[in-house]
Design an enzyme around this catalytic site. Sequence first.
Site, PDB file in Angstrom:
ATOM      1  N   LYS A  84       0.849  -1.193   0.000  1.00 18.32           N
ATOM      2  CA  LYS A  84       0.000   0.000   0.000  1.00 18.32           C
ATOM      3  C   LYS A  84       0.887   1.246   0.000  1.00 18.32           C
ATOM      4  O   LYS A  84       1.971   1.243   0.601  1.00 18.32           O
ATOM      5  CB  LYS A  84      -0.877  -0.045   1.257  1.00 18.32           C
ATOM      6  N   SER A 159      -9.681   1.090   3.260  1.00 19.69           N
ATOM      7  CA  SER A 159      -8.905   1.984   2.421  1.00 19.69           C
ATOM      8  C   SER A 159      -7.863   1.280   1.573  1.00 19.69           C
ATOM      9  O   SER A 159      -7.322   1.870   0.639  1.00 19.69           O
ATOM     10  CB  SER A 159      -8.196   3.015   3.302  1.00 19.69           C
ATOM     11  N   SER A 183      -9.699  -1.543   7.357  1.00 15.48           N
ATOM     12  CA  SER A 183      -9.257  -1.212   6.001  1.00 15.48           C
ATOM     13  C   SER A 183      -8.642  -2.351   5.208  1.00 15.48           C
ATOM     14  O   SER A 183      -8.302  -2.168   4.045  1.00 15.48           O
ATOM     15  CB  SER A 183      -8.256  -0.052   6.040  1.00 15.48           C
TER      16      SER A 183
END
Lengths: 481, 494
Positions: A84, A159, A183
């Site tokens: 990420k 996310s 997330s």
Amino acid sequence: MSDYKSMTAAEIAKAVSSGQLSAVEITKEALELARTEGKELNAFVTLCEEKALKQASELDQIVKDDRAGGSPPLPLCGVPVAIKDNISYTGYKTTCGSHILEGYQPPYDATAVQNLIKAGAVIIGKTNMDEFAMGSSNETSYFGPVKNPVGDDLVPGGSSGGSAAAVAAGIVPIAFGSETGGSVRQPASFCGIQGLKPTYGGISRYGLVAFGSSLDQISPFARNSEDLALAYQAVSVYDPNDSTSLNYERPNYTKALDRDRKFRIGVPKEFFAEGLDAEVEKSIRDGIDRLRAEGHTIEELSLPLIDQSIAAYYTIACAEASSNLARYDGVKYGIREGGDKSLAEMYAETRSVGFGDEVKRRIMLGTFVLSSGYYDAYYQKASQVRELICREFESAFEKHDLLIGPTTPTAAFKFGEKIDDPLAMYLSDMFVASANLTGSPALSIPCGLTSDERPIGLQFVARRQGESELFQIAHAWERLA
Amino acid sequence: MVSPAQTKEIAYEPVIGLEVHAQLQTESKIFCGCRVSYGEEPNSLTCPVCLGLPGALPILNKQAVEYAMRMILAVGGQVNGHSVFARKNYFYPDLPKGYQISQFDKPIGTGGAIQYRVDKGEPQCCRLIRIHLEEDAGKSIHPESGESRTRVDLNRCGTALIEIVSEPDLLSPQEAYAYLVKLKQILQYLEVCTGDMEKGHLRCDANVSVRPVGQKELGTRTELKNMNSFKGVERALTFEIERQTALLRAGGEIEQTSLMWDEKKQVAEPMRSKEESHDYRYFPEPDLLDLTITSEWIESVRAELPELPEEKAERFLSDYRIREYDAGVLTDSRELADFFEQVVALFDDPRTAANWIQTEYLKTLNELKLSVAEFPVRAVQVAGLLKLVSSGKISGKMAKTVFAEMVSRAMSDQQRDFSPEGVVRDLGLEQVSDESALALIVDKIISENESQVQAYRNGKEKLFGFFVGQVMKETKGQANPEVINRLLKERLGN
């Protein structure tokens, strides 16, 4: 090598370390997929081609030099991995899906990145995400939303949507996201893959850009429990550079996978609250029945404070975020607006231009709950609620090995469906946030589909440091499914 | 109605509380491994942690904790077994994280007191509220002429600080000054802070209010900032007390505010209100664990506490039987006290050593503006010099000449022999104590001054000094006065 997409990380590592497959070839394939399918999905912000190919050729060389097989094989040897874009990796920008960090390149590697490289993983790219990990649909990214591989019109969840999509689409067998409040589990559920939120302190946070420091954990995605265990094992290492990193000896997670244990599983009725989609509920209940049939003990219980977890979570996470995001001020790195004006104007303009609406909303909320006169009523109270939830979980884990429930109240929703209704968006975290507050490990695993074929996620929560139990139940579940 | 003349008659007294920040002289910064040093290339002593880069995390420096513990224990405060770091949030370019890691409602130390004296008055006591640990910010370097930008140097950022907050127990600028002197002395004795206010290693903000004498409740206070010396603190307080008193006498009201002391103009001026209206939004620092200090740890730090000034002075009185005043001077700094003890270890006459160190030695140190450590003439040389005097090799008067030469040699060229023996030898200053040699000279003087001898023998005893002087003149002052006295008396008779 056309079967790369269907290979597990364990298979790739085995094939590369035995010299059957070349890490460079595998890496090229993964990069090519990232450039094509990944681009379609908007899953990546940056591809780390140069370093990935260099790493891969070094791995091939190591394998070549060690024909005799003297040294133990690297557990993730040649496995393409995505991380990420809030995890620091030297030489590439770290954007956190935000405009404000434009041009920023970290001069150091996150501890998790160092451990991944040590384990032989090849980092092929940095994935798209909700801005500063604030969002549940990946619609808040400055770089545009990620699409769910399940269906173009569906959000991938957030996310860590980019990492989830990359794994679900077969671009990489393992990817890392981060959790502050669901997330990873929520996008895993939306994309039909597995995601683990580890025990708080299981993986070093050093190098993970902070959102809510007392909640944040780097968290892996995979398509099966063995890969998930491999991924976690590689990065779950005590780190003296993170004061909150746990110093204890980790078990061998993959070895324990096959143990046929019967668990005492608790079903909190608060996980079946109002707002839970009927199809999701049915699927989860069916799953629970199958576990019972397998000989696991299933017991209903009540953890009433779970209902307070969303309120407590958003109060604490936003409070910490308002402080953590203060450093993006236009002084040291990233964008600067109004540089020819006064200091206060420069701050205001830089932050107005640099942050998106959701980030601004949370900074304001967090600033408010910490401000003088409101601290006791909000932040302090939320911290007390959190403490009580922890106690409630502790007592639940005296009687139960695991808790079970749906990961999310609904399957993946459509783009635009909730983006203008923050409260509805926040409620999609209603079943995941409690594990972040308590620091418990939790895992989401696919559990059937809705009638329109959207994946449904089943969540298991374990006591702190109970990752082994999660991998075991996930493994057992895979055999059932 | 009260006439101005009547209000004027009300006597006001000031009440002062001080907040002192002391930079701890730890090897590395409080939350990272960067070296602590001054005057280096800007931003050269930095890393992701003290630069506040995204993702970097603090790690607490144990040495900083121990230094804070030393100070707390030395002033009789309580080291709290459980304390918590907190974030103090505000925006400033030299604060790279946008918050300072400090302590708020659970500091590492509470209570304690500082004993001080104003001049040679009775000891007084100022209680402490708390001592807490925190990190320093960087430095903003504002433009000089021709430059348009402010620059930021983060070398200092993350240096360990303790903040020492006093109760409002100080009742005059002189008391505040004496308190600071004592505080600095303790910090230096503990070797936790250099105490150098000019260099910013010690910083002091003062809260001051005035109230009519006899009134219990405190008046509205103002906060004074930006003083860069102890005398500056005293002057700023004097200024502000006069301002507040005059304002009240004129029927005005004090506004609670912060004032910046301008040393050049010798005035304190209000800060712009924007600069002081902060809501720091303190909350517990989630990146650090709560600080747990076991009683074993406290006791091990206590056991290693050095002797403090008062204890040392007491011991000097009993061990060396020197005067109380001398003990006070000699224990002013730990290095001077150590120096005295080193001299006494080699030269067994503490009173003489004490006198010498306080006069010749300190005078020279002050003239050269050197510290004990910087001064090249060491205890062994001073002791050697004093031995030459006590054994009669040189006179006390000559010793000053010898010392001056030792210093001059040591300062200009340390290769040269600056030992007292070497200097005496080179200058040919050795005292003549040989009786037969001196007897010849005495006889010569007597025979050359017959009329004076007669006058002396007739009762003009004052002339004895004349004969001593003549012998000294003949021997260029090197004759041992005791031997001369005896020889002269023998020969002159009564």
